[in-house]
Design a protein around this motif. Structure first.
Motif, PDB file in Angstrom:
ATOM      1  N   GLU A  96       0.839  -1.184   0.000  1.00 49.33           N
ATOM      2  CA  GLU A  96       0.000   0.000   0.000  1.00 49.33           C
ATOM      3  C   GLU A  96       0.879   1.240   0.000  1.00 49.33           C
ATOM      4  O   GLU A  96       2.073   1.170   0.310  1.00 49.33           O
ATOM      5  CB  GLU A  96      -0.928   0.015   1.220  1.00 49.33           C
ATOM      6  N   ILE A  97       0.299   2.366  -0.344  1.00 46.44           N
ATOM      7  CA  ILE A  97       1.033   3.626  -0.340  1.00 46.44           C
ATOM      8  C   ILE A  97       0.923   4.254   1.047  1.00 46.44           C
ATOM      9  O   ILE A  97      -0.185   4.445   1.558  1.00 46.44           O
ATOM     10  CB  ILE A  97       0.478   4.595  -1.405  1.00 46.44           C
ATOM     11  N   PRO A  98       2.045   4.576   1.675  1.00 44.12           N
ATOM     12  CA  PRO A  98       1.986   5.187   3.005  1.00 44.12           C
ATOM     13  C   PRO A  98       1.277   6.539   2.975  1.00 44.12           C
ATOM     14  O   PRO A  98       1.333   7.269   1.983  1.00 44.12           O
ATOM     15  CB  PRO A  98       3.472   5.363   3.373  1.00 44.12           C
ATOM     16  N   SER A  99       0.631   6.862   4.072  1.00 46.16           N
ATOM     17  CA  SER A  99      -0.043   8.150   4.209  1.00 46.16           C
ATOM     18  C   SER A  99      -0.154   8.494   5.686  1.00 46.16           C
ATOM     19  O   SER A  99       0.097   7.654   6.567  1.00 46.16           O
ATOM     20  CB  SER A  99      -1.442   8.093   3.585  1.00 46.16           C
ATOM     21  N   LEU A 100      -0.553   9.725   5.968  1.00 47.11           N
ATOM     22  CA  LEU A 100      -0.811  10.102   7.357  1.00 47.11           C
ATOM     23  C   LEU A 100      -1.984   9.310   7.909  1.00 47.11           C
ATOM     24  O   LEU A 100      -1.996   8.907   9.081  1.00 47.11           O
ATOM     25  CB  LEU A 100      -1.099  11.605   7.445  1.00 47.11           C
ATOM     26  N   GLU A 101      -2.959   9.069   7.033  1.00 44.58           N
ATOM     27  CA  GLU A 101      -4.181   8.385   7.471  1.00 44.58           C
ATOM     28  C   GLU A 101      -3.923   6.939   7.883  1.00 44.58           C
ATOM     29  O   GLU A 101      -4.492   6.451   8.865  1.00 44.58           O
ATOM     30  CB  GLU A 101      -5.224   8.427   6.355  1.00 44.58           C
ATOM     31  N   ASN A 102      -3.072   6.226   7.137  1.00 45.37           N
ATOM     32  CA  ASN A 102      -2.831   4.815   7.501  1.00 45.37           C
ATOM     33  C   ASN A 102      -1.619   4.643   8.414  1.00 45.37           C
ATOM     34  O   ASN A 102      -1.241   3.526   8.744  1.00 45.37           O
ATOM     35  CB  ASN A 102      -2.681   3.944   6.247  1.00 45.37           C
ATOM     36  N   GLY A 103      -1.036   5.757   8.825  1.00 47.10           N
ATOM     37  CA  GLY A 103       0.085   5.697   9.765  1.00 47.10           C
ATOM     38  C   GLY A 103       1.430   5.447   9.119  1.00 47.10           C
ATOM     39  O   GLY A 103       2.453   5.380   9.820  1.00 47.10           O
ATOM     40  N   GLY A 104       1.465   5.335   7.809  1.00 48.94           N
ATOM     41  CA  GLY A 104       2.728   5.066   7.138  1.00 48.94           C
ATOM     42  C   GLY A 104       3.672   6.252   7.160  1.00 48.94           C
ATOM     43  O   GLY A 104       4.889   6.082   7.290  1.00 48.94           O
ATOM     44  N   VAL A 105       3.123   7.448   7.030  1.00 48.07           N
ATOM     45  CA  VAL A 105       3.928   8.668   7.095  1.00 48.07           C
ATOM     46  C   VAL A 105       3.821   9.242   8.498  1.00 48.07           C
ATOM     47  O   VAL A 105       2.715   9.509   8.986  1.00 48.07           O
ATOM     48  CB  VAL A 105       3.457   9.703   6.060  1.00 48.07           C
ATOM     49  N   ALA A 106       4.965   9.417   9.154  1.00 47.48           N
ATOM     50  CA  ALA A 106       4.958   9.928  10.526  1.00 47.48           C
ATOM     51  C   ALA A 106       4.471  11.376  10.562  1.00 47.48           C
ATOM     52  O   ALA A 106       4.726  12.159   9.648  1.00 47.48           O
ATOM     53  CB  ALA A 106       6.357   9.837  11.121  1.00 47.48           C
ATOM     54  N   LYS A 107       3.775  11.725  11.617  1.00 49.72           N
ATOM     55  CA  LYS A 107       3.237  13.079  11.747  1.00 49.72           C
ATOM     56  C   LYS A 107       4.333  14.126  11.810  1.00 49.72           C
ATOM     57  O   LYS A 107       4.126  15.270  11.386  1.00 49.72           O
ATOM     58  CB  LYS A 107       2.339  13.171  12.986  1.00 49.72           C
ATOM     59  N   ASP A 108       5.497  13.758  12.357  1.00 47.15           N
ATOM     60  CA  ASP A 108       6.590  14.719  12.438  1.00 47.15           C
ATOM     61  C   ASP A 108       7.406  14.768  11.151  1.00 47.15           C
ATOM     62  O   ASP A 108       8.360  15.547  11.038  1.00 47.15           O
ATOM     63  CB  ASP A 108       7.498  14.421  13.631  1.00 47.15           C
ATOM     64  N   GLY A 109       7.047  13.956  10.150  1.00 50.86           N
ATOM     65  CA  GLY A 109       7.717  13.972   8.866  1.00 50.86           C
ATOM     66  C   GLY A 109       9.106  13.374   8.858  1.00 50.86           C
ATOM     67  O   GLY A 109       9.825  13.478   7.857  1.00 50.86           O
ATOM     68  N   LYS A 110       9.496  12.711   9.935  1.00 51.94           N
ATOM     69  CA  LYS A 110      10.867  12.219  10.029  1.00 51.94           C
ATOM     70  C   LYS A 110      11.012  10.741   9.719  1.00 51.94           C
ATOM     71  O   LYS A 110      12.112  10.190   9.806  1.00 51.94           O
ATOM     72  CB  LYS A 110      11.437  12.518  11.419  1.00 51.94           C
ATOM     73  N   SER A 111       9.912  10.091   9.348  1.00 53.33           N
ATOM     74  CA  SER A 111      10.015   8.674   8.973  1.00 53.33           C
ATOM     75  C   SER A 111       8.825   8.275   8.109  1.00 53.33           C
ATOM     76  O   SER A 111       7.785   8.943   8.101  1.00 53.33           O
ATOM     77  CB  SER A 111      10.073   7.774  10.224  1.00 53.33           C
ATOM     78  N   VAL A 112       9.011   7.196   7.369  1.00 51.66           N
ATOM     79  CA  VAL A 112       7.935   6.600   6.581  1.00 51.66           C
ATOM     80  C   VAL A 112       8.069   5.092   6.681  1.00 51.66           C
ATOM     81  O   VAL A 112       9.171   4.548   6.655  1.00 51.66           O
ATOM     82  CB  VAL A 112       7.991   7.069   5.109  1.00 51.66           C
ATOM     83  N   THR A 113       6.943   4.437   6.830  1.00 47.95           N
ATOM     84  CA  THR A 113       6.931   2.980   6.960  1.00 47.95           C
ATOM     85  C   THR A 113       6.221   2.370   5.769  1.00 47.95           C
ATOM     86  O   THR A 113       5.081   2.728   5.457  1.00 47.95           O
ATOM     87  CB  THR A 113       6.234   2.549   8.270  1.00 47.95           C
ATOM     88  N   TRP A 114       6.908   1.464   5.103  1.00 48.25           N
ATOM     89  CA  TRP A 114       6.357   0.780   3.934  1.00 48.25           C
ATOM     90  C   TRP A 114       6.007  -0.662   4.282  1.00 48.25           C
ATOM     91  O   TRP A 114       6.826  -1.387   4.837  1.00 48.25           O
ATOM     92  CB  TRP A 114       7.383   0.758   2.802  1.00 48.25           C
ATOM     93  N   LYS A 115       4.796  -1.052   3.944  1.00 55.65           N
ATOM     94  CA  LYS A 115       4.401  -2.453   4.049  1.00 55.65           C
ATOM     95  C   LYS A 115       4.581  -3.098   2.672  1.00 55.65           C
ATOM     96  O   LYS A 115       4.168  -2.527   1.668  1.00 55.65           O
ATOM     97  CB  LYS A 115       2.952  -2.571   4.513  1.00 55.65           C
ATOM     98  N   LEU A 116       5.195  -4.249   2.645  1.00 53.88           N
ATOM     99  CA  LEU A 116       5.539  -4.900   1.383  1.00 53.88           C
ATOM    100  C   LEU A 116       4.574  -6.016   1.028  1.00 53.88           C
ATOM    101  O   LEU A 116       3.953  -6.629   1.913  1.00 53.88           O
ATOM    102  CB  LEU A 116       6.961  -5.483   1.478  1.00 53.88           C
ATOM    103  N   LYS A 117       4.450  -6.278  -0.266  1.00 58.55           N
ATOM    104  CA  LYS A 117       3.636  -7.402  -0.715  1.00 58.55           C
ATOM    105  C   LYS A 117       4.287  -8.718  -0.287  1.00 58.55           C
ATOM    106  O   LYS A 117       5.503  -8.852  -0.324  1.00 58.55           O
ATOM    107  CB  LYS A 117       3.483  -7.369  -2.238  1.00 58.55           C
TER     108      LYS A 117
END
Length: 354
Positions: A96-117
């Motif tokens: 999936e594409i990370p976003s603020l809504e799904n928690g993938g993009v951190a609110k402080d903008g200092k990290s991003v989490t990717w879930k893989l297939k």
């Protein structure tokens, strides 16, 4: 505009995970003008024929020297995601594409989490996991490797595999460009089990630079640098009934005019790339009815880079073209201005515009 689908359009639409043509490539210094054949009954052929008159010489995207290498690599390698023609991210190896809504993009903008297939396999049958993403970062960020894509990863502070199918990227500072690493033509993932013995200074010695092992719809079965790449369907590809073509032939060599003629006038190939040809000639060739021009708007450009250092002098460490030694002519502002004034922009605009 012809509203029928050309074979090139079928290829781009049905195999989104391969090229996305010019629309999803990170802008590079190449012309975006291409040509595809008009729709014919031959569209059901098992072989797609591509012509790149600037032929690829390496099939490792992180060691690529230009669009020709990036795009030839992209047929077999995949990034986590890429941008479509509307500028929206499309997931490839990401679940999936990370976003603020799904928690993938951190609110402080200092990290991003990717879930893989899950269940994705390399073309040799080995499983794709988060360890491959972590390794790709290590490969690219090692200065000794000389990766041409390293600038896309400079903002990263650290990268960690949370589990086999989750990767967290930590940035040095809040980063609005969190989608830069592992995206598009500059972001394909390399298989750790193939490249690990060739990290750092050994990067260019890897046999997989010529016969890659990827996760995409095709695998390379033959590659003659500067000449031709032969791809066949990857039997481990995750999507059923794809790819639509059993074989892809990417031929290199020639010149822009002959490439245009091969599609537009003779129909010898299905897709030709980077048609730096005067507009009147292109229109004349297109009138033959064998194909049509596809021009994508973007920040593509051709340029002349002037070395403003003296290549004939070297430092104590043996470095040539060092900033210590300015060029004897180009250090003069008037000389640089003369080159600028010598460019006939009106002629370029009138004769080369499409």
């Amino acid at each position: 505009m012809n509203n029928k689908f050309s074979r090139g359009q079928i290829f781009a639409g049905s195999l989104l995970s391969i090229l996305l043509l010019s629309a999803c490539s990170t802008p590079k210094a190449e012309s975006p003008t291409t040509s595809t054949p008009a729709a014919t009954s031959s569209a059901a052929s098992d072989t797609l024929r591509l012509l790149y008159w600037q032929a690829p010489t390496i099939l490792n995207p992180h060691l690529a020297q230009g669009s020709k290498d990036f795009e030839a690599s992209r047929i077999t390698y995949e990034p986590l995601a890429s941008f479509d023609k509307d500028g929206k991210l499309v997931a490839f190896l990401a679940a999936e594409i990370p976003s603020l809504e799904n928690g993938g993009v951190a609110k402080d903008g200092k990290s991003v989490t990717w879930k893989l297939k899950q269940g994705v396999k390399w073309s040799d049958g080995k499983p794709f996991t988060a360890a491959d993403v972590v390794f790709t970062y290590q490969f690219v960020s090692n200065p000794a490797a000389g990766a041409t894509t390293a600038a896309n990863y400079q903002a990263i502070k650290s990268l960690e595999a949370i589990d086999d199918y989750t990767v967290k990227i930590n940035f040095q500072n809040p980063n609005p460009a969190w989608s830069l690493p592992f995206i598009g033509s500059n972001g394909p993932i390399l298989p750790r089990h193939i490249f690990e013995p060739y990290s750092g200074s050994k990067a260019r010695e890897a046999p997989a630079n010529l016969i890659p092992v990827g996760t995409g719809p095709y695998k390379v079965v033959d590659f003659k640098p500067g000449d031709i790449v032969i791809y066949e369907a990857n039997s481990f590809f995750r999507e059923a009934n794809k790819p639509f073509f059993k074989r892809v032939e990417l031929k290199g060599g020639g010149d822009a005019v002959s490439a245009a003629r091969a599609v537009l006038q003779t129909g010898d190939v299905d897709f030709a790339w980077n048609l730096q040809v005067e507009a009147p000639i292109l229109k004349q060739l297109e009138a033959a009815g064998k194909g049509r021009l596809d021009i994508s708007f973007g920040s593509f450009l051709e340029r002349i880079a002037i070395n403003q250092t003296d290549p004939n002098k070297q430092t104590k460490d043996g470095e040539r073209s060092s900033l210590e030694f300015p060029h004897p002519f180009f250090k003069d502002l008037k000389v640089r201005q003369a080159f600028n004034y010598a460019i006939d922009r009106d002629t370029i605009n009138q004769q080369l515009q499409s």
